[in-house]
Design a protein around this motif. Structure first.
Motif, PDB file in Angstrom:
ATOM      1  N   ASP A   1     -18.164 -11.651  -8.248  1.00 23.01           N
ATOM      2  CA  ASP A   1     -17.096 -12.293  -9.010  1.00 23.01           C
ATOM      3  C   ASP A   1     -15.701 -11.971  -8.455  1.00 23.01           C
ATOM      4  O   ASP A   1     -14.707 -12.489  -8.961  1.00 23.01           O
ATOM      5  CB  ASP A   1     -17.148 -11.847 -10.476  1.00 23.01           C
ATOM      6  N   ILE A   2     -15.605 -11.100  -7.469  1.00 28.01           N
ATOM      7  CA  ILE A   2     -14.320 -10.636  -6.963  1.00 28.01           C
ATOM      8  C   ILE A   2     -13.954 -11.387  -5.693  1.00 28.01           C
ATOM      9  O   ILE A   2     -14.685 -11.336  -4.692  1.00 28.01           O
ATOM     10  CB  ILE A   2     -14.352  -9.116  -6.677  1.00 28.01           C
ATOM     11  N   GLN A   3     -12.832 -12.089  -5.720  1.00 27.92           N
ATOM     12  CA  GLN A   3     -12.368 -12.799  -4.532  1.00 27.92           C
ATOM     13  C   GLN A   3     -11.420 -11.944  -3.701  1.00 27.92           C
ATOM     14  O   GLN A   3     -11.473 -11.940  -2.472  1.00 27.92           O
ATOM     15  CB  GLN A   3     -11.656 -14.092  -4.939  1.00 27.92           C
ATOM     16  N   ARG A   4     -10.527 -11.218  -4.380  1.00 24.48           N
ATOM     17  CA  ARG A   4      -9.592 -10.330  -3.693  1.00 24.48           C
ATOM     18  C   ARG A   4      -9.321  -9.127  -4.593  1.00 24.48           C
ATOM     19  O   ARG A   4      -9.459  -9.216  -5.816  1.00 24.48           O
ATOM     20  CB  ARG A   4      -8.264 -11.023  -3.359  1.00 24.48           C
ATOM     21  N   ILE A   5      -8.904  -8.034  -3.987  1.00 20.61           N
ATOM     22  CA  ILE A   5      -8.508  -6.842  -4.734  1.00 20.61           C
ATOM     23  C   ILE A   5      -7.022  -6.605  -4.507  1.00 20.61           C
ATOM     24  O   ILE A   5      -6.551  -6.619  -3.364  1.00 20.61           O
ATOM     25  CB  ILE A   5      -9.324  -5.612  -4.288  1.00 20.61           C
ATOM     26  N   LEU A   6      -6.306  -6.410  -5.593  1.00 15.94           N
ATOM     27  CA  LEU A   6      -4.877  -6.084  -5.530  1.00 15.94           C
ATOM     28  C   LEU A   6      -4.739  -4.587  -5.763  1.00 15.94           C
ATOM     29  O   LEU A   6      -5.139  -4.070  -6.806  1.00 15.94           O
ATOM     30  CB  LEU A   6      -4.118  -6.880  -6.586  1.00 15.94           C
ATOM     31  N   PHE A   7      -4.166  -3.890  -4.799  1.00 19.11           N
ATOM     32  CA  PHE A   7      -4.086  -2.430  -4.831  1.00 19.11           C
ATOM     33  C   PHE A   7      -2.615  -2.011  -4.744  1.00 19.11           C
ATOM     34  O   PHE A   7      -2.074  -1.842  -3.658  1.00 19.11           O
ATOM     35  CB  PHE A   7      -4.871  -1.851  -3.651  1.00 19.11           C
ATOM     36  N   PRO A   8      -1.926  -1.829  -5.890  1.00 19.06           N
ATOM     37  CA  PRO A   8      -0.540  -1.337  -5.852  1.00 19.06           C
ATOM     38  C   PRO A   8      -0.514   0.160  -5.573  1.00 19.06           C
ATOM     39  O   PRO A   8      -1.314   0.926  -6.119  1.00 19.06           O
ATOM     40  CB  PRO A   8      -0.011  -1.656  -7.254  1.00 19.06           C
ATOM     41  N   ILE A   9       0.401   0.593  -4.716  1.00 20.48           N
ATOM     42  CA  ILE A   9       0.526   1.999  -4.330  1.00 20.48           C
ATOM     43  C   ILE A   9       1.986   2.404  -4.434  1.00 20.48           C
ATOM     44  O   ILE A   9       2.877   1.672  -4.008  1.00 20.48           O
ATOM     45  CB  ILE A   9       0.031   2.218  -2.887  1.00 20.48           C
ATOM     46  N   GLY A  10       2.239   3.567  -5.003  1.00 17.00           N
ATOM     47  CA  GLY A  10       3.613   4.064  -5.079  1.00 17.00           C
ATOM     48  C   GLY A  10       3.978   4.477  -6.482  1.00 17.00           C
ATOM     49  O   GLY A  10       3.193   5.124  -7.171  1.00 17.00           O
ATOM     50  N   SER A  11       5.195   4.091  -6.917  1.00 15.81           N
ATOM     51  CA  SER A  11       5.655   4.377  -8.278  1.00 15.81           C
ATOM     52  C   SER A  11       5.475   5.852  -8.617  1.00 15.81           C
ATOM     53  O   SER A  11       4.753   6.216  -9.543  1.00 15.81           O
ATOM     54  CB  SER A  11       4.927   3.478  -9.289  1.00 15.81           C
ATOM     55  N   ASP A  12       6.154   6.708  -7.839  1.00 19.95           N
ATOM     56  CA  ASP A  12       6.070   8.172  -7.965  1.00 19.95           C
ATOM     57  C   ASP A  12       4.726   8.729  -7.535  1.00 19.95           C
ATOM     58  O   ASP A  12       4.212   9.690  -8.103  1.00 19.95           O
ATOM     59  CB  ASP A  12       6.398   8.645  -9.391  1.00 19.95           C
ATOM     60  N   LEU A  13       4.129   8.107  -6.509  1.00 18.34           N
ATOM     61  CA  LEU A  13       2.922   8.670  -5.910  1.00 18.34           C
ATOM     62  C   LEU A  13       3.207  10.084  -5.413  1.00 18.34           C
ATOM     63  O   LEU A  13       2.371  10.983  -5.535  1.00 18.34           O
ATOM     64  CB  LEU A  13       2.451   7.790  -4.750  1.00 18.34           C
ATOM     65  N   PHE A  14       4.392  10.269  -4.843  1.00 18.53           N
ATOM     66  CA  PHE A  14       4.838  11.589  -4.418  1.00 18.53           C
ATOM     67  C   PHE A  14       5.859  12.114  -5.419  1.00 18.53           C
ATOM     68  O   PHE A  14       6.706  11.365  -5.898  1.00 18.53           O
ATOM     69  CB  PHE A  14       5.480  11.530  -3.028  1.00 18.53           C
ATOM     70  N   ASN A  15       5.809  13.400  -5.698  1.00 20.63           N
ATOM     71  CA  ASN A  15       6.750  13.980  -6.650  1.00 20.63           C
ATOM     72  C   ASN A  15       8.099  14.258  -6.010  1.00 20.63           C
ATOM     73  O   ASN A  15       9.130  14.237  -6.676  1.00 20.63           O
ATOM     74  CB  ASN A  15       6.172  15.276  -7.232  1.00 20.63           C
ATOM     75  N   ALA A  16       8.082  14.523  -4.705  1.00 17.19           N
ATOM     76  CA  ALA A  16       9.314  14.847  -3.982  1.00 17.19           C
ATOM     77  C   ALA A  16       9.455  13.916  -2.786  1.00 17.19           C
ATOM     78  O   ALA A  16       8.507  13.235  -2.389  1.00 17.19           O
ATOM     79  CB  ALA A  16       9.305  16.304  -3.528  1.00 17.19           C
ATOM     80  N   ASP A  17      10.642  13.910  -2.200  1.00 21.90           N
ATOM     81  CA  ASP A  17      10.918  12.961  -1.122  1.00 21.90           C
ATOM     82  C   ASP A  17      11.392  13.660   0.147  1.00 21.90           C
ATOM     83  O   ASP A  17      12.213  13.121   0.885  1.00 21.90           O
ATOM     84  CB  ASP A  17      11.976  11.948  -1.581  1.00 21.90           C
ATOM     85  N   GLY A  18      10.909  14.850   0.385  1.00 24.73           N
ATOM     86  CA  GLY A  18      11.294  15.548   1.603  1.00 24.73           C
ATOM     87  C   GLY A  18      10.842  16.990   1.569  1.00 24.73           C
ATOM     88  O   GLY A  18      10.328  17.490   0.565  1.00 24.73           O
ATOM     89  N   ASN A  19      11.038  17.677   2.688  1.00 25.63           N
ATOM     90  CA  ASN A  19      10.578  19.044   2.832  1.00 25.63           C
ATOM     91  C   ASN A  19      11.332  20.033   1.947  1.00 25.63           C
ATOM     92  O   ASN A  19      10.917  21.188   1.799  1.00 25.63           O
ATOM     93  CB  ASN A  19      10.687  19.469   4.303  1.00 25.63           C
TER      94      ASN A  19
END
Length: 223
Positions: free
Chosen positions: A27-45
């Motif tokens: 029944d599945i034609q395509r899969i929509l996979f959103p990634i992000g939206s604070d996937l990482f807690n920080a943005d650098g070292n």
């Protein structure tokens, strides 16, 4: 890699596998996979958000970037066993640069795979059209929720007129707070001007900040 990172990876992988197992592949034609939206807690070292707020981190930043990329590839490959997969990278307020760089690495990884698309445009809001459905994505930290339907109508006008169903998916907002003995919750699903606004919860365990604020969000992959 430490225990906490391994545990988070295993939970993420398990959730993707569980969601796929609930689907009937025929029944599945395509899969929509959103990634992000604070996937990482920080943005650098420096272990801070993009705007400089210190964050709790359970491993080194560079290791986190690499392990996350490997995890996402594993999960996308699982999706590809079911159907062609469209990836949408969702910008956020904690880690917009990390999200963009991760999107670039995924785009390179799947560059020769005709069954994968990656939308890594550095836009606050993005739109995905499938048949008569129009789905918007935003982290939700910049615009007012009440403005999302009109923004969709203007920014995705080429799709708006030919669609019947409209939905915006957002994050950012914590969905539960304990006050005395009462749990106050924001509505994870509401309708404004014919557009459903869905607040997607997070898979992560509570951070020290969220725990200190009294947020008791239920870990979940969908609203």
């Amino acid at each position: 890699v430490n225990h906490y990172l391994n545990s988070a990876k295993a939970f993420f992988r398990w959730m993707v596998d569980e969601l796929l197992s609930e689907c009937n592949p025929t029944d599945i034609q395509r899969i929509l996979f959103p990634i992000g939206s604070d996937l990482f807690n920080a943005d650098g070292n420096s272990n801070m958000t993009f705007l400089g707020t210190p964050q709790d981190m359970d491993t080194r930043y560079y290791r986190l970037i690499r392990e996350t990329r490997k995890l996402l590839v594993e999960c996308i490959d699982l999706c590809l066993q079911v159907a062609p997969t469209d990836i949408v990278m969702v910008m956020d307020n904690h880690s917009p640069e990390s999200i963009f760089h991760t999107g670039e690495s995924l785009e390179c990884w799947y560059a020769s795979n005709k069954h994968v698309t990656v939308d890594n445009t550095p836009l606050t809001r993005k739109y995905y059209n499938f048949q008569n459905n129009l789905i918007g994505f935003t982290h939700g930290d910049k615009e007012k929720v009440a403005d999302l339907p009109m923004l969709m109508a203007h920014e995705a006008k080429s799709h708006w007129g030919k669609c019947t169903f409209y939905e915006f998916q957002k994050g950012h907002t914590h969905t539960g707070k304990l006050t005395g003995k009462v749990v106050q919750k924001t509505d994870p699903l509401e309708s404004i001007e014919g557009v459903r606004i869905r607040t997607i919860p997070a898979l992560t365990a509570r951070s020290a900040w969220a725990a200190g604020k009294g947020f008791i969000d239920v870990r979940s992959s969908h609203g």
